[in-house]
Design a protein around this motif. Structure first.
Motif, PDB file in Angstrom:
ATOM      1  N   SER A   1       9.917   4.426   3.787  1.00 33.91           N
ATOM      2  CA  SER A   1       9.728   4.639   2.782  1.00 33.91           C
ATOM      3  C   SER A   1       9.842   3.082   2.178  1.00 33.91           C
ATOM      4  CB  SER A   1       8.636   5.535   1.731  1.00 33.91           C
ATOM      5  OG  SER A   1       9.780   5.228   0.623  1.00 33.91           O
TER       6      SER A   1
ATOM      7  N   GLY B   1       0.926  -1.244  -0.298  1.00 31.11           N
ATOM      8  CA  GLY B   1       0.113   0.197  -0.103  1.00 31.11           C
ATOM      9  C   GLY B   1       0.678   1.067  -0.052  1.00 31.11           C
ATOM     10  N   GLU B   2       1.986   0.969   1.166  1.00 34.62           N
ATOM     11  CA  GLU B   2       2.859   1.984   0.805  1.00 34.62           C
ATOM     12  C   GLU B   2       3.451   3.004  -0.366  1.00 34.62           C
ATOM     13  OE1 GLU B   2       3.373   4.421   3.348  1.00 34.62           O
ATOM     14  OE2 GLU B   2       1.570   3.284   3.534  1.00 34.62           O
TER      15      GLU B   2
ATOM     16  N   SER C   1       1.571   6.415  -6.204  1.00 36.69           N
ATOM     17  CA  SER C   1       0.784   7.842  -7.107  1.00 36.69           C
ATOM     18  C   SER C   1       1.436   9.282  -6.629  1.00 36.69           C
ATOM     19  CB  SER C   1      -0.526   7.145  -6.161  1.00 36.69           C
ATOM     20  OG  SER C   1      -1.605   8.265  -6.298  1.00 36.69           O
ATOM     21  N   PHE C   2       2.058   9.137  -6.207  1.00 34.62           N
ATOM     22  CA  PHE C   2       2.218  10.595  -5.641  1.00 34.62           C
ATOM     23  C   PHE C   2       3.540  11.183  -6.580  1.00 34.62           C
ATOM     24  CE2 PHE C   2       5.356  13.668  -3.000  1.00 34.62           C
ATOM     25  CZ  PHE C   2       4.606  14.274  -3.383  1.00 34.62           C
TER      26      PHE C   2
ATOM     27  N   LYS D   1       1.369   4.265  -2.712  1.00 37.13           N
ATOM     28  CA  LYS D   1       1.281   5.727  -2.665  1.00 37.13           C
ATOM     29  C   LYS D   1       1.845   6.292  -2.947  1.00 37.13           C
ATOM     30  CE  LYS D   1      -2.513   4.752   1.954  1.00 37.13           C
ATOM     31  NZ  LYS D   1      -2.517   4.996   2.628  1.00 37.13           N
TER      32      LYS D   1
END
Length: 163
Positions: free
Chosen positions: A160, A20-21, A27-28, A24
């Motif tokens: 991350s 999920g990270e 996507s960012f 994200k």
């Protein structure tokens, strides 16, 4: 057996919270990369709209641009204003999250300041043509990218996957 193998290959390492990270972060990065493309388009549009300004083409044919001699250095400078945002697209997509946030903050802030200077100096000189509006768009986008980099730095409490 082949169905399960395909499912595992599609998932890769993106299982659980780490997946999920990663999603994200990608996507960012994609969103910031699209903003950099928009900055390049706004700057290219500004340069083209400058030619529509009354007297601009005649001035350029006379070897000047805004009262300054038109040299190879000026051409190089104009090219760099477009090359840097395009390079930032690649940088945003390819480097790790931590460095990514810092680089986008610094370069985005620089483009925001540059756009502010252009807009203020043109308006102070009594000019408001289309190229000034497009420079203002690039300015706002640059500050937005810088703000996203700052927000990302503030909310990066946990490491991350791409650092």
């Amino acid at each position: 057996m082949t169905v399960e193998k395909t499912r595992l290959e599609l998932r890769g390492t993106d299982v659980g919270a780490a997946g999920g990270e990663t999603l994200k972060a990608l996507s960012f990065r994609t969103r910031v990369a699209v903003l950099w493309v928009a900055v390049a388009v706004a700057l290219a549009s500004s340069m083209l709209l400058f030619l529509v300004e009354p007297g601009a083409i005649e001035e350029m044919l006379g070897g000047e641009i805004e009262g300054e001699p038109l040299t190879e250095a000026v051409g190089f400078e104009l090219a760099m204003f477009l090359i840097i945002p395009l390079a930032m697209v690649a940088v945003t997509l390819l480097i790790g999250d931590r460095v990514n946030r810092h680089v986008n903050l610094i370069v985005g802030f620089g483009y925001g300041l540059f756009g502010s200077f252009v807009v203020v100096s043109e308006i102070a000189g009594g000019h408001f043509y289309g190229h000034v509006l497009m420079a203002a768009v690039a300015c706002v986008l640059g500050f937005l990218i810088a703000a996203l980099g700052l927000i990302g730095m503030r909310h990066s409490g946990r490491p991350s996957p791409r650092t």
